[in-house]
Design a protein around this motif. Sequence first.
Motif, PDB file in Angstrom:
ATOM      1  N   VAL A 266      21.941  37.933 -38.355  1.00 14.26           N
ATOM      2  CA  VAL A 266      20.737  37.778 -39.117  1.00 14.26           C
ATOM      3  C   VAL A 266      19.669  37.110 -38.361  1.00 14.26           C
ATOM      4  CG1 VAL A 266      21.756  38.463 -41.487  1.00 14.26           C
ATOM      5  CG2 VAL A 266      21.453  36.073 -40.826  1.00 14.26           C
ATOM      6  N   ILE A 267      18.336  37.349 -38.452  1.00 20.12           N
ATOM      7  CA  ILE A 267      17.374  36.647 -38.136  1.00 20.12           C
ATOM      8  C   ILE A 267      15.977  36.871 -38.876  1.00 20.12           C
ATOM      9  CG2 ILE A 267      16.710  38.572 -36.300  1.00 20.12           C
ATOM     10  CD1 ILE A 267      16.288  36.207 -34.133  1.00 20.12           C
ATOM     11  N   THR A 268      15.236  35.749 -38.835  1.00 17.03           N
ATOM     12  CA  THR A 268      14.016  35.991 -39.447  1.00 17.03           C
ATOM     13  C   THR A 268      12.983  36.799 -38.783  1.00 17.03           C
ATOM     14  OG1 THR A 268      13.126  33.700 -38.634  1.00 17.03           O
ATOM     15  CG2 THR A 268      14.197  33.697 -40.660  1.00 17.03           C
ATOM     16  N   ALA A 269      11.934  37.268 -39.217  1.00 19.36           N
ATOM     17  CA  ALA A 269      10.963  37.879 -38.491  1.00 19.36           C
ATOM     18  C   ALA A 269      10.334  37.114 -37.436  1.00 19.36           C
ATOM     19  CB  ALA A 269       9.920  38.590 -39.642  1.00 19.36           C
TER      20      ALA A 269
ATOM     21  N   HIS B  61      14.668  20.592 -37.849  1.00 21.22           N
ATOM     22  CA  HIS B  61      15.725  20.816 -38.825  1.00 21.22           C
ATOM     23  C   HIS B  61      15.921  22.034 -39.328  1.00 21.22           C
ATOM     24  CE1 HIS B  61      15.761  16.320 -39.218  1.00 21.22           C
ATOM     25  NE2 HIS B  61      14.652  16.328 -39.081  1.00 21.22           N
ATOM     26  N   TRP B  62      15.982  23.042 -38.630  1.00 27.32           N
ATOM     27  CA  TRP B  62      16.323  24.331 -38.706  1.00 27.32           C
ATOM     28  C   TRP B  62      17.912  24.741 -38.394  1.00 27.32           C
ATOM     29  CZ3 TRP B  62      12.162  28.361 -37.096  1.00 27.32           C
ATOM     30  CH2 TRP B  62      10.975  28.073 -37.694  1.00 27.32           C
ATOM     31  N   ILE B  63      18.578  24.815 -39.427  1.00 29.05           N
ATOM     32  CA  ILE B  63      20.038  24.878 -39.189  1.00 29.05           C
ATOM     33  C   ILE B  63      20.646  26.231 -39.460  1.00 29.05           C
ATOM     34  CG2 ILE B  63      20.395  22.722 -40.160  1.00 29.05           C
ATOM     35  CD1 ILE B  63      21.644  23.716 -42.600  1.00 29.05           C
TER      36      ILE B  63
ATOM     37  N   GLU C  13      17.946  31.098 -33.717  1.00 28.10           N
ATOM     38  CA  GLU C  13      16.670  30.381 -34.007  1.00 28.10           C
ATOM     39  C   GLU C  13      17.054  29.005 -34.389  1.00 28.10           C
ATOM     40  OE1 GLU C  13      14.210  32.386 -36.841  1.00 28.10           O
ATOM     41  OE2 GLU C  13      15.843  33.339 -37.746  1.00 28.10           O
ATOM     42  N   THR C  14      18.143  28.239 -34.226  1.00 28.86           N
ATOM     43  CA  THR C  14      18.438  26.998 -34.982  1.00 28.86           C
ATOM     44  C   THR C  14      17.663  26.033 -33.818  1.00 28.86           C
ATOM     45  OG1 THR C  14      20.260  26.682 -33.421  1.00 28.86           O
ATOM     46  CG2 THR C  14      20.779  27.589 -35.577  1.00 28.86           C
TER      47      THR C  14
END
Length: 179
Positions: free
Chosen positions: A24-27, A135-137, A129-130
């Motif tokens: 999964v990944i954000t847009a 602080h994106w985990i 996309e970390t």
Amino acid sequence: MKGRNMTRWRDPAKDPRQEPKSNVITAEGAARLRGILDHLSRVKRPALSTKVGEAAALGDRSENADYTYNKKELNRVIARIRYLTKRLDELQVVDRLPADTGKVFFGAFVSLEEEDGETLDIRIVGHDETDTTKHWISVDAPLAKALLGKEVDDEVTVATPAGETIYLITAIDYRDPAQ
């Protein structure tokens, strides 16, 4: 028998690198990966191909450092293009909010408070996309797995190398990261 090709044997059942990663990944993350792929395909690869061609025209390739370096760089870029193309085909873009925005799900910005009163603001994103500076985990991280499905004022216990840490969820938000 030591050598540069010797590596330490790891049990595949216990090797964390063998754990399946979520697709999964954000847009925004998908758009960023597509931008990187586009830049590599349209700008970097043609420029390196030109450099390799010019260096090859100079003659003896065995002692031509410019040719060797650019050829290796071109091969690295081609491998990266191949990886990104394959990875983008595998990914599922999550571009909508969950039905219940009061709970922690993929893409959430979560504010946590530790036992000692320190706050930690994180975002749960896909593996590709970390970003530790933001602080994106990853959704596959132990902290993210513990947070999924929880609500504000829930306590979450996470096993860390220093022992168990207890966090209190103080806020959950689903917003545009550019804001």
